[in-house]
Design a protein around this motif. Structure first.
Motif, short mmCIF file in Angstrom:
data_model
loop_
_atom_site.label_atom_id
_atom_site.label_comp_id
_atom_site.label_asym_id
_atom_site.label_seq_id
_atom_site.Cartn_x
_atom_site.Cartn_y
_atom_site.Cartn_z
N ASP B 349 5.55 31.43 14.00
CA ASP B 349 5.96 32.37 12.94
C ASP B 349 7.32 32.96 13.29
OD1 ASP B 349 5.72 34.32 10.83
OD2 ASP B 349 5.03 35.77 12.33
N ALA B 351 11.38 33.85 13.20
CA ALA B 351 12.38 34.16 12.17
C ALA B 351 13.73 34.35 12.83
CB ALA B 351 12.00 35.42 11.41
N VAL B 352 14.75 33.93 12.10
CA VAL B 352 16.14 34.14 12.54
C VAL B 352 16.90 34.79 11.38
CG1 VAL B 352 16.22 32.23 14.19
CG2 VAL B 352 16.67 31.78 11.77
N ASN B 385 12.36 32.92 7.77
CA ASN B 385 11.07 32.86 8.47
C ASN B 385 10.50 31.45 8.39
OD1 ASN B 385 7.82 34.44 7.83
ND2 ASN B 385 8.56 33.45 9.67
N GLY B 419 16.89 35.84 16.76
CA GLY B 419 15.63 35.92 16.03
C GLY B 419 14.52 36.68 16.72
N THR B 420 13.34 36.54 16.16
CA THR B 420 12.15 37.22 16.69
C THR B 420 11.01 36.20 16.79
OG1 THR B 420 10.50 38.95 16.29
CG2 THR B 420 11.48 37.97 14.34
N THR B 422 7.93 36.72 16.14
CA THR B 422 6.98 36.81 15.02
C THR B 422 7.52 37.68 13.89
OG1 THR B 422 4.75 37.45 14.32
CG2 THR B 422 5.63 38.60 16.24
N ALA B 423 7.54 37.08 12.71
CA ALA B 423 8.09 37.74 11.54
C ALA B 423 7.03 38.42 10.70
CB ALA B 423 8.82 36.71 10.66
#
Lengths: 467, 467
Positions: B349, B351-352, B385, B419-420, B422-423
């Motif tokens: 999951d 996201a950038v 995402n 990014g992360t 988890t979005a």
């Protein structure tokens, strides 16, 4: 309040070691501009005597200053544009004023991601200009354009466009924040969604410089709307004016602004500017701003609004399309504050569920009658946020000794309608007692513990939010 | 993990005293439905053996249960619809499963304020129906309609409409939450703006049932859009597809959804449903949903999107206006998950920043090549995402022993693109190690202290977010 420490020469030396002599200011004359904000003098807290002003240039410098202050247990008061209305940046204890003014760089305008990265000291004016140059829009307009981004985020500012665009929180995607203990955290980023752990960023938003010093902000931008029209819709009945609003919103029309205004006040404000308020009829008015990407779109929206208003007995709606004339109207609206300023004891900032605005105004009328006072109400009617201006006796307002009682009654009325004592100005230093009186003890207890997590020695902006 | 306590008969008795015999369940058969969620079995944590299920009906009952658990230092696992993908509700320690299923009442639909007040156990399906009956819209659609509102808020859910409407956080105006120590807090309300102290509500949003049990939620609703059209835009080049997106957004067009999809996968999914994917050309496609209040408005928006897509070498765009056919397309899109489900080792999951989506997909291609695996990517392209589905070896995916390495590489690539990890799915229980690996220690340190503020005995949903 107790004084814990005087500004000792050794502290000043150490501060100079961190950021250089020229950015450590002790000159009392200069300091005068840094010990107050826009809070009305009647309620603005007294600044402390022994304060030193520092103007750091980087997060690292701020980190070093805070580490020093934390070690010395010296109070630190972060300061943005000084446009607050609740004494949030007033240094009420001896210590350090930390001005973000040098950190005023636009770091990046990212056209691909529709975001802007700015240092905390960038003013709202500069932010708007930077977005504009890229043919983009920062959608909010939280009042005074001298406000700085760090302050806007720290206060979760709102403004006249909140009915469509919400508040600062909705636009903040990332922040750098220096904690009172000196750690520098980077929270969030350019991602649009992020659920990696507790959202500390959203906790910092609205914490009014008590949990950390915001140094960098990533904000989301939007495409510009190209055209606007300003509608002034006069009514004989305030109730009918307010009844119009939910019916406009339910039709799927979300104007840029829906402001409630009283004609007498607008005429006075116009006069002060050497201008004329363009509407001669009706006691109460709505000012609604329609937008669109073409004149046709704007016209269609204005027409739909007008048709709804007619059903609620609006008198002839004035639709202003000329840009200069629209600006005139906005400047008259903005000038209310300056018109009343010499007489203001306190500008309140209550909000209720939007549909309860009528009831709130009725209650305020009763309170005003009870105290035999004139209580001008200016309000973001679209989002249920009203700013009752409690004036001095000499301007037909309240006796100074009644101020606390008047506020208490207004807050009680607001809360019994499901409202809040502050929608967009914040608690700052002048509303901590009211927060304690009107928020439940358990919630305040958790807030106090959270303050301690971030600021174990309670050095950062003491007396703000947490009393 | 350590077992701190078995479910003792005395505890069960006390629970029965609080909510009545019939709502305290120990039957192992029944329990099977309550010890897992939608997390892929390969990565889903093992449930504990000694658990008791309770089904309280009020916040007060939940408060009493939590007080008891806190006193006994018994773990409590709050549970909504069980649709999570990261083991967030799996009871990994002996203790109490607290299901919100009985608290499924729509308390109020407030047409004047455009808000709905629901208990936490109301499903997304019921929420949408209730809004619809009032001719209003709950704008988000975070996947599985069996999800419950409490869970959606606790996870700050997103979904396909986030590109226009954002995430749950944007719609939550108030919550009732029971703290692990038994206090019941009412945070926020029906006001649109509120800055009365730290925003604890926004801290609870996204905290995945580790800081408190959400029991009631006030959500903002919006007027409905009347018409939609679904565009399938095929491209030979993935890059061109992704390049189209920022150019659509910058034009001021914000579609309801912008999804990236690979034709092969869509055809497979359609086949499983006995349907046909309506587009025969192009490797990559965008699915874009245009909306409006009339067929003309929708047509105009679809036409503007199509013209932009053409500039980026889109092959013939398919515009579907027929409602049934639009639903067919959506059901094929939704069925991807079920099509792949038997083979899924883990659904990521990441996201950038939206404009980095291309680069992320290129990096993922390289990772897939390195491990000789097929890595289907389904993504909310409009908001950056992506859900890479790591499949089992037998479906052309990764070897089980490579799973951790593959994830690590995907996360590293994501973070290096800003990014992360988890979005919208959250950390739950299966990503705590990754959170520790990829988030800085200082931020995690603050999170741990915040957990302790709310939950001093660490009884609530242990192992989730905080490892």
């Amino acid at each position: 309040m107790k004084t814990r420490i005087e500004v000792e020469p050794e502290l000043i030396e150490k501060l100079e070691d961190i950021i250089g002599n020229e950015w450590v200011v002790t000159d009392k004359e200069v300091m005068l501009d840094y010990v107050a904000d826009e809070t009305a003098p009647t309620v603005c807290p007294e600044p402390a005597a022994a304060v030193v002003l520092v103007k750091p240039d980087t997060s690292q410098e701020i980190s070093n200053i805070l580490k020093l202050a934390n070690q010395w247990k010296t109070f630190v008061f972060p300061r943005g544009g000084g446009t607050g209305l609740v004494g949030g940046s007033v240094p009420t204890e001896n210590g350090i004023i930390l001005s973000l003014e040098r950190m005023n760089r636009v770091i990046e305008l990212d056209r691909q991601n529709l975001m802007i990265v700015v240092e905390a000291g960038v003013t709202l004016e500069k932010l708007m200009e930077a977005a504009d140059e890229a043919n983009l829009l920062f959608p909010l307009h939280p009042g005074d354009e001298a406000a700085q981004v760090g302050g806007l985020v720290a206060c979760n500012a709102g403004g006249v466009r909140a009915v469509r665009y919400g508040v600062m929180r909705n636009y903040v995607k990332g922040i750098d924040v220096v904690l009172p203990t000196g750690e520098i955290l980077s929270l969030g980023g350019k991602t649009l969604k992020n659920v990696a752990g507790y959202d500390l960023m959203h906790l910092i938003v609205g914490s009014q410089g008590t949990l950390g010093v915001i140094t960098k902000v990533i904000l989301r931008l939007y495409p510009r709307f190209k055209e606007t029209a300003t509608l002034i819709i006069p009514y004989e009945s305030r109730h009918k004016a307010l009844e119009t609003i939910p019916n406009v919103l339910r039709e799927g029309i979300t104007p840029l602004a829906i402001e409630y205004m009283e004609r007498g006040l607008m005429e006075e404000s116009a006069k002060k500017l050497g201008k004329e308020w363009p509407v001669k009829r009706g006691k109460a008015s709505l000012m609604i701003i329609a937008t669109g990407n073409s004149k046709e779109e704007v016209y269609l929206e204005a027409d739909r609004i007008d048709k709804i208003a007619e059903q609620y007995d609006a008198i002839d709606t004035l639709v202003v399309e000329n840009r200069r004339k629209q600006n005139d109207i906005l400047s008259i609206r903005s000038n209310i504050y300056l018109t009343l300023k010499p007489y203001i004891m306190d500008v309140l900032d209550v909000a209720v569920p939007p549909a309860n605005m009528e009831k709130l105004m009725d209650e305020l009328d009763e309170i005003a009658a009870r105290y035999g006072m004139y209580l001008p109400m200016v309000g973001h009617a679209g989002d249920g946020n009203l700013h009752p201006h409690v004036l001095m006796k000499k301007a037909g307002g309240a006796k100074e000794e009644d101020l606390e009682k008047v506020k208490r009654e207004i807050y009680s009325a607001t809360l019994s309608l499901g409202g809040t004592i502050t929608a967009e100005h914040g608690i700052g230093k002048i509303r901590t007692k009211s927060l304690n009186d009107f928020l439940d003890k358990k919630t305040i207890g958790i807030m106090k513990k959270i303050k301690r997590v971030f600021d174990p020695n309670n050095i950062l902006n003491p007396g703000t939010i947490i009393s």
